[in-house]
Design an enzyme around this catalytic site. Structure first.
Site, short mmCIF file in Angstrom:
data_model
loop_
_atom_site.label_atom_id
_atom_site.label_comp_id
_atom_site.label_asym_id
_atom_site.label_seq_id
_atom_site.Cartn_x
_atom_site.Cartn_y
_atom_site.Cartn_z
CB VAL A 46 -0.99 -0.04 1.10
CG1 VAL A 46 -1.65 1.29 1.45
CG2 VAL A 46 -1.84 -1.14 1.03
CB ALA A 47 3.72 2.36 2.18
CD GLU A 85 -1.66 4.49 -3.66
OE1 GLU A 85 -1.78 5.19 -2.68
OE2 GLU A 85 -0.83 3.54 -3.71
CG ASP A 129 -4.18 35.80 -36.88
OD1 ASP A 129 -3.47 35.42 -37.92
OD2 ASP A 129 -5.14 35.48 -36.50
CG ASP A 180 -9.43 36.06 -36.68
OD1 ASP A 180 -9.29 35.32 -37.66
OD2 ASP A 180 -9.22 37.04 -36.39
CG ASP A 215 -7.68 31.81 -39.45
OD1 ASP A 215 -7.20 31.91 -40.97
OD2 ASP A 215 -7.86 32.80 -39.01
CD GLU A 261 7.62 4.81 1.82
OE1 GLU A 261 6.63 4.26 1.58
OE2 GLU A 261 7.39 6.03 1.80
CG ASP A 299 3.69 8.57 -0.45
OD1 ASP A 299 4.99 9.00 -0.07
OD2 ASP A 299 3.61 7.47 -0.99
#
Length: 854
Positions: free
Chosen positions: A257-258, A262, A304, A591, A595, A660, A689
């Protein structure tokens, strides 16, 4: 020119609000966004988390209830942090979608207003022109040269002509005006439109994903497998050594998990969303998140001129008539009446006669409003002049033709007026008006006119020519031939004051600024030189010259050309392709409806928020809400900042997670006691974390970020040695943590104290490392420590958390820690800070050496 008296007054604002309450908003039903509850529950939708929950429940049933409850609380707190991140991201993206909502021009209370299409209601009168998307179903009550693309509904790619007759007078939501202009009376909105009947088609639209996020998702899967293998090895080795099976299983799952990042892809989304919000504050609205990644790679900005590099505040300064130039603020010829008629009648400006000043009474294109305001000082005088004639027929301005023609009825007599680019107008003229007399147009006359136009253009004046004829007018192509040349107006549109600095910023950042304009080459070069885009005439190329060269020659030419003048939309497309073939990442502004192809072809298509058409905005990846070149440069800078910040927290997260895993793995390999308990591992994950990683996502940039060369688009996120930094620092964190643990054992401390020391060493190593991650080029001594208060706050929270579980009796018993004395803290700070100090000194010396060399 649509005259005020021809306008219907439309609905009143009060009546429109009543109808919205009665009939609802003009919107299609769409998928509902995830609710807050579903977002929260999705934080638990992870196999590893469920395994941990089951394991802790089993552990609690077997008697270790305190640890089980604490682990579940930590999992729950982690879920809350994940929920806050995702919920904020959802809300940010929703807000951006609202800002990107399409708008339309509607007549309310007798005047022209711009509203969101959602606020449109039955009975509204909508003004449309080429490039607009029809916002709801309705009948054309005015249509001039109108052609509509209805392929969205019919599948037919050929445009459909529209007029006010019964069989051709209906417009449908979502279809695009290809040509012409007119007004539509709305008779169906929302789900009652033809589009509403097939609204289920919209459900098939998928959200565009960030390539970076996709790559990190793939990387995450690889890291998950690697972490699970290592965690399984740690668990199995512990069981082989005779440790309790349940404890080792819980340890392995906690470590997984640590260790598994994720939240990596989620934090990328948060960083992108925060960056997009920052861009919005700087007037750049990003429509597609992947564009943010590409922005940092931009090596060419094709912009432009009018309104983007200049202020779009046109003022007529000079006119050429009767063979000489007149300055408007000093003198006017006595016989300029025909020139005045041509510029006022051959004009699509709208009027509001209820205001006192001429400038405020005019609504429309700045060039066109300037041509009118040059001749009037009084609104009443202007109204009387405008209403003397009525438009019978027109051929609207087209960016390829660069001309506009109208036929006006004056005193039962029809007159044709034309205005446009001087060279185009001159080619249509066989005669010239001089001092009230019509004379043949000779080659000598044409050369004389062109020489005066060059003089005006060299003063950075935008030149517009005018012509007319009264005889043999027919509604055919022949109407634009055999005209009488009247004169030329030269308008000044000064550069924006901030553009010169933005151009310099571009050049320092290795980005080529390029001007693309429909103006005369001399005018464009004069403006470009004044803002340092170019420094010589040979850096300019006209559309006529561009037509004569091949694509291969153009690829060579774009290496030095910085000004493209008198270009058409198809020229823009060729220019973009030429720059791209030279391995440039191109940003292109636009614009007009024509274009759109060039904008779509560009790596970063940029539409004008004020003057841009709906089609252009939809083709673009980014919209400038202020139409300002400096905003593009700011957006590029933000793109670089976002990418750098993503690299920062990837470096931080993966280094820490590797540290870790390595701590526990090496302990198992060397048959040492576990340096951390399952609950302590989860605590490290909670304390280091979350908040510090998110705070890196809003880190201010290096002061020299816009002095770096653009990165290559193909460059991976781990390029430029990032993998090496992650692996080396991760190994050092793991080794230093293990050394602190072993040294404490060597000094004869009990296991709980040794574990507390290794826990503090691991946490403090990571919190110090977060400051290293703030820059890849500069040491901590060169970065202002207080420039990111969020990071300081996050680190302070983490330090308070670690101190809490050491000195609060209840938490000590929960996390199996002990209070450390000064000597023990010295041991922690030595092992957590030694590498940080050495690396910071090394970077400082390295950066100083580079400065001296440069």
């Amino acid at each position: 020119m649509i005259q005020e008296r021809e306008f219907t007054r439309g609905l009143t604002t009060r009546e429109a609000e009543k109808r919205i309450q009665t009939y609802g908003y003009n919107e299609l039903k769409h998928k509902k966004n995830k609710s807050a509850i579903l977002i929260f529950l999705s934080q638990f939708n992870d196999f590893i988390v469920w395994v941990l929950i089951v394991a802790t429940v089993i552990s609690g049933i077997m008697g270790d209830k305190a640890d089980a409850v604490t682990i579940l609380i930590i999992v729950f707190v982690n879920a809350i942090l994940g929920f806050v991140q995702e919920f904020k991201t959802e809300k940010s993206l929703e807000a951006l979608q609202e800002l990107a909502a399409p708008t339309c021009k509607v007549i309310r209370d007798g005047s022209l207003k711009v509203i969101t299409s959602r606020e449109l209601t039955l009975g509204d009168v909508v003004v449309v022109e080429a490039g607009d998307r029809i916002p709801a179903d309705g009948k054309f009550i005015d249509a001039s040269n109108m052609v509509v693309d209805e392929s969205l509904l019919t599948g037919e790619s050929v445009g459909v002509s529209k007029d006010t007759t019964k069989d051709k007078n209906h417009g449908y939501m979502g279809t695009i005006i290809l040509k012409g202009r007119g007004m539509i009376l709305i008779d169906a909105i929302g789900m009652n439109t033809e589009m509403g009947k097939i609204a289920n088609l919209l459900d098939n639209i998928e959200e565009e994903r960030s390539p970076l996020k996709e790559r990190l998702n793939s990387l995450g899967k690889i890291l998950v497998i690697a972490c699970l293998v290592i965690c399984a090895v740690v668990t199995i080795l512990g069981i082989i050594r005779g440790n309790d099976i349940t404890e080792m299983f819980l340890l392995g799952v906690s470590l997984a998990v640590a260790a598994i990042p994720e939240g990596l892809a989620a934090i990328v989304t948060v960083a992108l969303a925060l960056g997009v919000n920052r861009m919005l504050k700087r007037n750049a609205l990003v429509r597609r998140l992947p564009a943010v990644e590409t922005l940092g790679c931009t090596s060419v900005i094709c912009s432009d001129k009018t309104g983007t590099l200049t202020q779009n505040k046109m003022t007529v300064k000079e006119i050429f008539i009767n063979g000489r130039i007149y300055e408007l603020d000093r003198e006017l010829p006595s016989n300029y009446e025909m020139l005045k008629k041509a510029f006022v009648y051959c004009n699509d400006t709208n009027y509001d006669y209820n205001v006192s000043k001429v400038e405020k009474a005019l609504m429309g294109d700045p060039t066109e409003t300037a041509l009118i305001s040059a001749f009037f000082k009084d609104v009443k005088e202007m109204k009387n002049f405008v209403e003397k004639a009525k438009r019978v027929y027109d051929i609207p301005f087209d960016s390829n033709r660069k001309m506009m023609t109208v036929i006006m009825k004056e005193d039962n007599c029809e007159t044709c007026y034309m205005k446009g680019a001087p060279e185009r107008v001159i080619n249509k003229c066989n005669y010239i008006l001089e001092n009230g007399r019509v004379k043949p147009m000779t080659m000598a006359k044409k050369k004389q006119i062109c020489s005066y136009i060059d003089i005006m253009s060299n003063k950075a004046l935008r030149c517009i020519a005018a012509a007319y004829k009264k005889e043999d007018i027919k509604k055919s192509e022949d109407v634009e031939n055999n005209l009488i040349f009247i004169g030329v107006a030269g308008s000044m549109d000064p550069p924006r004051p901030e553009v010169k600095e933005a151009v310099m910023k571009c050049k320092l950042a290795g980005i080529k600024p390029v001007m693309i304009t429909g103006d005369h080459k001399n005018t464009a070069l004069a403006i470009a030189k004044s803002i340092n885009i170019c420094n010589s005439d040979d850096q300019g190329l006209s559309g006529e010259e561009l037509e004569k060269i091949s694509d291969d020659d153009l690829e060579e030419a774009v290496k030095k050309v910085r000004v493209f003048a008198r270009v058409s939309p198809n020229h823009k497309l060729r220019i973009v392709k030429a720059f791209k073939k030279n391995n440039n990442i191109v940003a292109m502004t636009g614009d007009g409806v024509n274009d759109a192809p060039a904008i779509k072809e560009a790596d970063i298509g940029i539409a004008m928020g004020i003057s841009g058409t709906d089609v252009t905005k939809e083709a673009a990846a980014m919209i400038l809400t202020d139409d300002n070149f400096a905003t593009i440069v700011s957006a590029v800078e933000e793109g670089r900042i976002i990418y750098d910040n993503i690299r920062k927290f990837i470096r931080y997260l993966l280094s820490c997670n590797l540290g870790e895993v390595l701590t526990m793995f090496l302990a198992s390999v060397f048959y040492l006691p576990n340096p951390l308990t399952p609950i302590q591992i989860l605590f490290v994950n909670l304390a280091t974390d979350g908040l510090p990683a998110i705070a890196l996502g809003v880190d201010p940039p290096d002061k020299d970020i816009m002095m770096q060369q653009p990165r290559r688009k193909s460059e991976g996120i781990f390029a430029r040695g990032l993998w090496e930094k992650i692996i080396v620092r991760g190994c050092l964190i793991g080794v230093c943590t293990l050394f602190s643990f072993e040294l404490a054992r060597l000094f004869g401390m009990d296991l709980a104290t040794c574990r507390t020391i290794s826990l503090c060493t691991l946490v403090m190593s990571q919190l110090l490392h977060v400051f290293e991650c703030r820059s890849e080029r500069h040491s901590i001594f060169e970065i202002k420590i207080f420039s990111n208060p969020y990071l300081l706050g996050a680190v302070c929270v983490s330090v308070i958390m670690i101190c809490s579980i050491l000195y609060i009796p209840f938490l000590k018993s929960v996390f199996n820690t002990v209070s450390l004395n000064l000597d023990q803290w010295a041991l922690v700070l030595f092992f957590s800070g030694i590498i940080f100090l050495i690396n910071s000194v090394y970077l400082y010396i390295k950066s100083k050496g580079k400065k001296e060399y440069n």
